[in-house]
Design a protein around this motif. Structure first.
Motif, short mmCIF file in Angstrom:
data_model
loop_
_atom_site.label_atom_id
_atom_site.label_comp_id
_atom_site.label_asym_id
_atom_site.label_seq_id
_atom_site.Cartn_x
_atom_site.Cartn_y
_atom_site.Cartn_z
N ALA A 154 -1.34 4.09 7.11
CA ALA A 154 -1.83 3.18 5.88
C ALA A 154 -1.43 1.49 6.22
CB ALA A 154 -0.92 3.90 4.68
N GLU A 172 1.06 5.26 1.44
CA GLU A 172 0.43 6.52 2.33
C GLU A 172 0.03 7.49 1.36
OE1 GLU A 172 5.07 7.69 1.83
OE2 GLU A 172 3.66 5.87 1.85
N ASP A 173 -1.03 8.21 1.81
CA ASP A 173 -1.72 9.33 1.25
C ASP A 173 -1.77 10.56 1.79
OD1 ASP A 173 -3.11 10.20 -0.55
OD2 ASP A 173 -5.16 9.83 -0.03
N CYS A 220 0.63 -1.07 -0.21
CA CYS A 220 0.03 -0.04 0.18
C CYS A 220 0.83 1.15 -0.04
CB CYS A 220 -1.07 0.10 1.14
SG CYS A 220 -0.36 0.22 2.62
#
Length: 212
Positions: free
Chosen positions: A82, A69-70, A67
């Motif tokens: 995340a 991080e945003d 995944c």
């Protein structure tokens, strides 16, 4: 919970800018014929669930989640958040989460020491939220630790509610946790931030170094 049945998930952080390495991803660096990312994955090999947080870095072993991080490069606190969210989607969160940066070639020895030291604690007792690595000369390494999953999730939610998760430090994320410091073997938490660090540790790049 017995020591030999420690139940944990793992979040491997592999999403930094590597600015002092000219942008060459730390996870792709090689030590003793193995990438630093693979060494981190091996160190976390006892994890029931495992997620790598960072840009796409090639084919991951079967069962390892990935995944980001945003927004990207939002810092380690956001990356841990995340990773926890990705693990939660599996529906099987474990009591502890191993948080591990991917830039320490000898970190397996530190993880083993922490796993041996962690003990079930009653609420309110010292160290009830996990264990964190400290080198023999006293340097804390918060990116090598087994932490209470529930406590981490609460901290992520608290920082997010205050708009402090993005660009937040891991020390800020862990500030509310009650952790026990565990001295780990010398050299096991030495990390690679610069090419001088890489040379000292015997770490090499498979890509041409900038300016070479």
């Amino acid at each position: 919970m017995e020591r030999d049945t420690l139940e944990f998930d793992a979040v491997i952080l592999a999403g930094g800018r590597s600015s002092r390495l000219g942008g060459i991803p730390k996870q792709s660096l090689v030590y003793d014929g193995t990438s630093l990312l693979q060494r981190a994955l091996d160190a976390a090999g006892g994890a029931a669930g495992l997620v790598v947080v960072g840009p796409e870095s090639g084919v991951l072993p079967t069962g390892v989640l990935s995944c980001r991080e945003d927004p990207p490069f939002a810092g380690p606190a956001a990356a841990v958040g995340a990773g926890l969210a990705a693990l939660a989607q599996t529906g099987h969160a474990r009591p502890f989460t191993l948080v591990l940066a991917c830039d320490m070639p000898n970190v397996a020895a530190a993880v083993q020491a922490l796993a041996k030291a962690i003990q079930p604690q009653e609420t309110g007792m010292a160290g009830s939220d996990g264990v964190m690595a400290v080198s023999p000369d006293g340097r804390l390494q918060p990116l090598v630790g087994f932490y209470s999953t529930a406590a981490l999730q609460r901290s992520v939610q608290d920082l997010a509610s205050r708009g402090a998760l993005t660009n937040g430090s891991v020390r800020t994320l862990l500030a509310s946790l009650d952790v026990q410091l565990v001295t780990v073997p010398a050299g096991s938490t030495e990390d690679v931030d610069t090419w001088d660090d890489a040379a000292a540790l015997g770490v090499a790049s498979q890509e041409p170094r900038p300016g070479s």
